[in-house]
Structure formats: structure tokens, C-alpha cells
Design an enzyme around this catalytic site. Structure first.
Site, PDB file in Angstrom:
ATOM      1  N   TYR A 123      26.645 -12.705 -33.855  1.00 20.29           N
ATOM      2  CA  TYR A 123      26.292 -12.790 -35.268  1.00 20.29           C
ATOM      3  C   TYR A 123      26.885 -11.629 -36.067  1.00 20.29           C
ATOM      4  O   TYR A 123      26.457 -11.346 -37.182  1.00 20.29           O
ATOM      5  CB  TYR A 123      24.768 -12.819 -35.450  1.00 20.29           C
ATOM      6  CG  TYR A 123      24.089 -14.092 -34.982  1.00 20.29           C
ATOM      7  CD1 TYR A 123      24.785 -15.084 -34.290  1.00 20.29           C
ATOM      8  CD2 TYR A 123      22.746 -14.313 -35.234  1.00 20.29           C
ATOM      9  CE1 TYR A 123      24.154 -16.236 -33.855  1.00 20.29           C
ATOM     10  CE2 TYR A 123      22.106 -15.472 -34.803  1.00 20.29           C
ATOM     11  CZ  TYR A 123      22.820 -16.422 -34.109  1.00 20.29           C
ATOM     12  OH  TYR A 123      22.184 -17.568 -33.684  1.00 20.29           O
ATOM     13  N   LYS A 168      24.363 -13.144 -19.848  1.00 22.60           N
ATOM     14  CA  LYS A 168      25.210 -14.071 -19.083  1.00 22.60           C
ATOM     15  C   LYS A 168      26.362 -13.216 -18.538  1.00 22.60           C
ATOM     16  O   LYS A 168      27.544 -13.488 -18.764  1.00 22.60           O
ATOM     17  CB  LYS A 168      25.688 -15.206 -20.012  1.00 22.60           C
ATOM     18  CG  LYS A 168      26.365 -16.365 -19.305  1.00 22.60           C
ATOM     19  CD  LYS A 168      25.417 -17.261 -18.536  1.00 22.60           C
ATOM     20  CE  LYS A 168      26.218 -18.342 -17.808  1.00 22.60           C
ATOM     21  NZ  LYS A 168      25.394 -19.163 -16.919  1.00 22.60           N
ATOM     22  N   ASP A 201      20.720 -19.169 -19.024  1.00 17.95           N
ATOM     23  CA  ASP A 201      20.418 -20.582 -18.725  1.00 17.95           C
ATOM     24  C   ASP A 201      19.160 -20.690 -17.857  1.00 17.95           C
ATOM     25  O   ASP A 201      18.284 -21.509 -18.105  1.00 17.95           O
ATOM     26  CB  ASP A 201      21.632 -21.302 -18.097  1.00 17.95           C
ATOM     27  CG  ASP A 201      22.435 -20.433 -17.141  1.00 17.95           C
ATOM     28  OD1 ASP A 201      22.042 -19.276 -16.906  1.00 17.95           O
ATOM     29  OD2 ASP A 201      23.458 -20.919 -16.628  1.00 17.95           O
ATOM     30  N   ASP A 225      17.935 -15.723 -30.505  1.00 15.41           N
ATOM     31  CA  ASP A 225      17.667 -16.708 -31.551  1.00 15.41           C
ATOM     32  C   ASP A 225      17.282 -18.055 -30.918  1.00 15.41           C
ATOM     33  O   ASP A 225      16.276 -18.675 -31.273  1.00 15.41           O
ATOM     34  CB  ASP A 225      18.929 -16.856 -32.421  1.00 15.41           C
ATOM     35  CG  ASP A 225      18.653 -17.592 -33.722  1.00 15.41           C
ATOM     36  OD1 ASP A 225      17.480 -17.899 -33.999  1.00 15.41           O
ATOM     37  OD2 ASP A 225      19.615 -17.876 -34.451  1.00 15.41           O
ATOM     38  N   ASP A 229      13.271 -19.964 -30.618  1.00 14.58           N
ATOM     39  CA  ASP A 229      12.869 -21.297 -31.108  1.00 14.58           C
ATOM     40  C   ASP A 229      12.350 -22.139 -29.941  1.00 14.58           C
ATOM     41  O   ASP A 229      11.382 -22.894 -30.080  1.00 14.58           O
ATOM     42  CB  ASP A 229      14.048 -22.026 -31.767  1.00 14.58           C
ATOM     43  CG  ASP A 229      14.166 -21.733 -33.271  1.00 14.58           C
ATOM     44  OD1 ASP A 229      13.803 -20.623 -33.670  1.00 14.58           O
ATOM     45  OD2 ASP A 229      14.629 -22.619 -34.029  1.00 14.58           O
TER      46      ASP A 229
HETATM   47 MG    MG Z   1      16.585 -18.991 -35.702  1.00 14.10          MG
END
Ligand code: MG
Ligand code: NAI
Length: 332
Positions: A123, A168, A201, A225, A229
Site C-alpha cells: 500500500y 509469506k 495462507d 487488511d 475482514d
Molecule cells: Mg479493509
């Protein structure tokens, strides 16, 4: 007197933040709220989602309560308002508690916190394209890894003393490699904390299979992020998930959810995530007793189940739900 920046934003951000402000006003604490505007509606008027003036005004406050803003994918050069604020105010730790509350479809006995690096990674906003290709630069720096790892371990010391480092690093050997190396180095200063490692994962699967096993999850920006969720889905959905964006000198508190255009204007958004974000802000300000009272009032109303919004199976409005929480808080 606490000076608080209030940024409702777009869509349901406006609906839920006005209720969170009412909850704060129903405590005995004194607040001076300064309302400010950022987001897509601002962009349409002035050509930027975050006017410079807002950032300097925010710096004169102690913390910010933020709703959500719309980030349209099809408007070229548009930058997410909250991502801009996180970078501008150096709010490097995104703290996302995930807890079981008495609602339908909620996994039991979950009590974990995702600590997500908030300023770098995928990001960073360093993207470019050539004729038939597009590139994103995943920036990871030692200094940033160090401060987010320290944040996570300090938090773990106040909790169940367990940190899971999620990367990862088997594939992204340099970037995740550095994140992992620095996190393990920081871990050495916290011998009382149990350290585990998972690839992202496997972490995604374990969050579903045994979420109770996690205490603090330490991870980079994009992974955090997505996992947050996912974790929110496990305990009743985005309507219940708060977060804090915390730096060395400032904190911005917001629901995890976005502006939800599908329900915006219908007055049915669940205000709980915003109210719990206000509760996190109270903790940040040192008002732990009021923070607890707000959370207890939320739990009471969820348990009663009489004033729930449609996402939780009820048919109340945002306002009715918040009104019930305020009613309990005022009696507490
Ligand atoms: Mg979000
Ligand atoms: P979203 O979080 O806005 O909505 C996802 C789903 O969850 C929708 O079906 C929505 O109705 C539901 N939902 C979200 N919050 C709810 C609440 N409080 N009560 C009941 N239902 C709720 O994510 P989406 O749809 O991917 O994004 C919509 C816009 O929000 C986009 O422009 C996106 O860029 C932006 N966004 C902004 C964020 C921020 O400002 N921090 C964070 C995430 C998305």
C-alpha cells in the site's frame, strides 16, 4: 477537555459517526469536537480527497474519530483518504481487535488483535505501468518493521503474551524475509512472549478452524487488511469491527468497514463498529473506565437482541440501535 477531530466521510460513515459522537457525549467526559471533511465528496468539489488544511487542523487535536470514505476504482489518480492520513500522520500501527460478542453466527471465545503495519508494503502507493504491464513496489524498511514489531510485542505483554508473525517469506524472500527477520530479532527482547510463525495462507485457514488459538497477529499491510475482514466475518461481520491507527503522537479510530454504498442513505448501517472505535479512542486517551462502560453497554444491547440492525438479523435503524446503547450507558 479532549480536543477531537471528527471526520464522518462518505456514505454510511456519516450515519455511524454521528451516533458514536452521541455516545461520547453521553459520558461524563468533556470533549471539544472539531468536524472536518475528507473523502470522495470533498474530491469532487476541490480536486483532492485530503486538503492540506485538514492535516494541519488534525495536528491541533489529540485524536480523531473517522467514519469511512469512498475510494472509487475508476477515477484516475484518486488516493484513498484514510491511506493518505495514515501516511501523513505516521500512524504506523493499525490495531484491529476481533472479539466474540453475543450475536448470531459468531464464533465463540475469540479474543485476538491483528496488528497490521500501516504505512508501507503493497500500500506504499508506488505503482507504475508500461504499455502492457503494471507494477507495484512493495516497500519494506527495517525501521518500520522494528517499530510495528515492538508495538505488537508491547501489546502482547498486556494480553495473553502470544504473538503470531504472519508473512509469506517462503515466496517473497526479500520483503517478507526482512519483516520476519526483524520481528524475530525484536522478539528476543520479550522472552516472556510465546512466538509463532505462519504463512499467510495457512493463517487464513487457521483463523477459521481455530481462531481461539490466536492472541496478537503481527503482519504487513495488505495481509493485515485481508485477514482483518476475514476475522470480522468470523465474529458477526464488519458492522461490529473497530480499529485504531496509532502513531507515536496521534491516534485515529475508525470502523474497519467502508462507506457501504449498497446501504448508504437507508439508515440501517450497524453503528457498533463506530461506537467500539470510539471506545478504543477512550482507551487511547486513558479513559479505561468509560471505555469499559461503553463496551458493556454495547454487549447488553447485543444480548437483549431487541434493537439490532438488519445485518444482525434485526429491523431497527442505526439511530434506534445507538439510542438503546446510550440508554444502557446512562443507567450504568
Ligand atoms: Mg479493509
Ligand atoms: P464496505 O466495508 O463498505 O462494505 C462491505 C459489505 O459490508 C457491504 O455489503 C456493506 O453493506 C456491509 N457493511 C459494511 N459496514 C456495515 C455496517 N456498519 N452495517 C451493516 N453492513 C455493513 O466495503 P466495500 O463495499 O468493499 O467498499 C465500499 C467503499 O468503501 C469503497 O469505495 C471502498 O474503497 C471504501 N472503503 C473505505 C474504507 C475506509 O474509509 N477506511 C475501508 C474499506 C472500504
Amino acid at each position: 477537555m479532549y480536543k477531537i477531530a471528527v471526520i464522518p466521510g462518505d456514505g454510511i460513515g456519516k450515519t455511524v459517526i454521528s451516533e458514536a459522537v452521541r455516545v461520547l457525549e453521553s459520558t461524563d467526559l468533556k470533549f471539544k469536537f472539531q468536524f472536518m471533511k475528507v473523502g470522495y465528496e470533498v474530491f469532487k468539489k476541490v480536486g483532492t480527497s485530503v486538503p492540506d488544511k485538514v492535516i494541519s487542523e488534525m495536528k491541533n487535536t489529540q485524536a480523531c474519530l473517522f467514519g469511512a470514505t469512498t475510494t472509487p476504482v475508476d477515477v484516475p489518480n484518486y488516493r484513498s483518504a484514510v491511506v493518505t492520513l495514515r501516511k501523513a500522520l505516521d500512524l504506523y500501527a493499525n490495531v484491529r481487535p476481533v472479539k466474540s460478542y453475543p450475536v448470531r453466527g459468531c464464533a465463540r471465545d475469540v479474543n485476538l488483535v491483528i496488528v497490521r503495519e500501516n504505512t508501507e508494503g503493497l500500500y506504499s502507493g508506488v505503482e507504475f505501468e508500461t504499455e502492457n504491464s503494471a507494477f507495484a513496489i512493495r516497500v519494506i524498511t527495517r525501521r518500520t518493521c522494528e517499530r510495528i514489531a515492538k508495538f505488537a510485542f508491547n501489546l502482547a505483554m498486556r494480553r495473553r503474551r502470544k504473538v503470531t508473525i504472519v508473512t509469506k517469506a517462503n515466496i517473497m524472500r526479500k520483503t517478507c524475509g526482512l519483516f520476519r527477520e526483524v520481528s524475530l530479532l525484536v522478539a528476543k527482547d520479550y522472552p516472556e512472549v510465546e512466538v509463532n510463525e505462519l504463512f499467510v495462507d495457512a493463517a487464513a485457514m487457521n483463523l477459521i478452524l481455530k481462531p481461539q488459538a490466536f492472541d496478537v497477529i503481527l503482519t504487513s499491510n495488505l495481509f493485515g487488511d485481508i485477514l482483518s475482514d476475514e476475522a470480522a466475518g468470523l465474529v458477526g461481520g464488519l458492522g461490529l469491527a473497530p480499529s485504531g491507527n496509532i502513531g507515536d503522537n496521534y491516534g485515529l479510530f475508525e470502523p474497519v468497514h467502508g462507506s457501504a454504498p449498497d446501504i448508504a442513505g437507508k439508515k440501517i448501517a450497524n453503528p457498533t463498529a463506530a461506537i467500539l472505535a470510539a471506545k478504543m479512542m477512550l482507551e487511547y486517551l486513558g479513559e479505561t473506565e468509560w471505555a469499559e462502560r461503553v463496551e458493556n453497554a454495547v454487549v447488553t444491547v447485543l444480548k437483549e437482541g431487541k434493537h439490532l440492525t438488519p445485518d444482525l438479523g434485526g429491523n431497527s435503524t442505526t439511530h434506534e440501535f445507538a439510542e438503546a446503547i446510550i440508554g444502557v450507558l446512562e443507567k450504568s
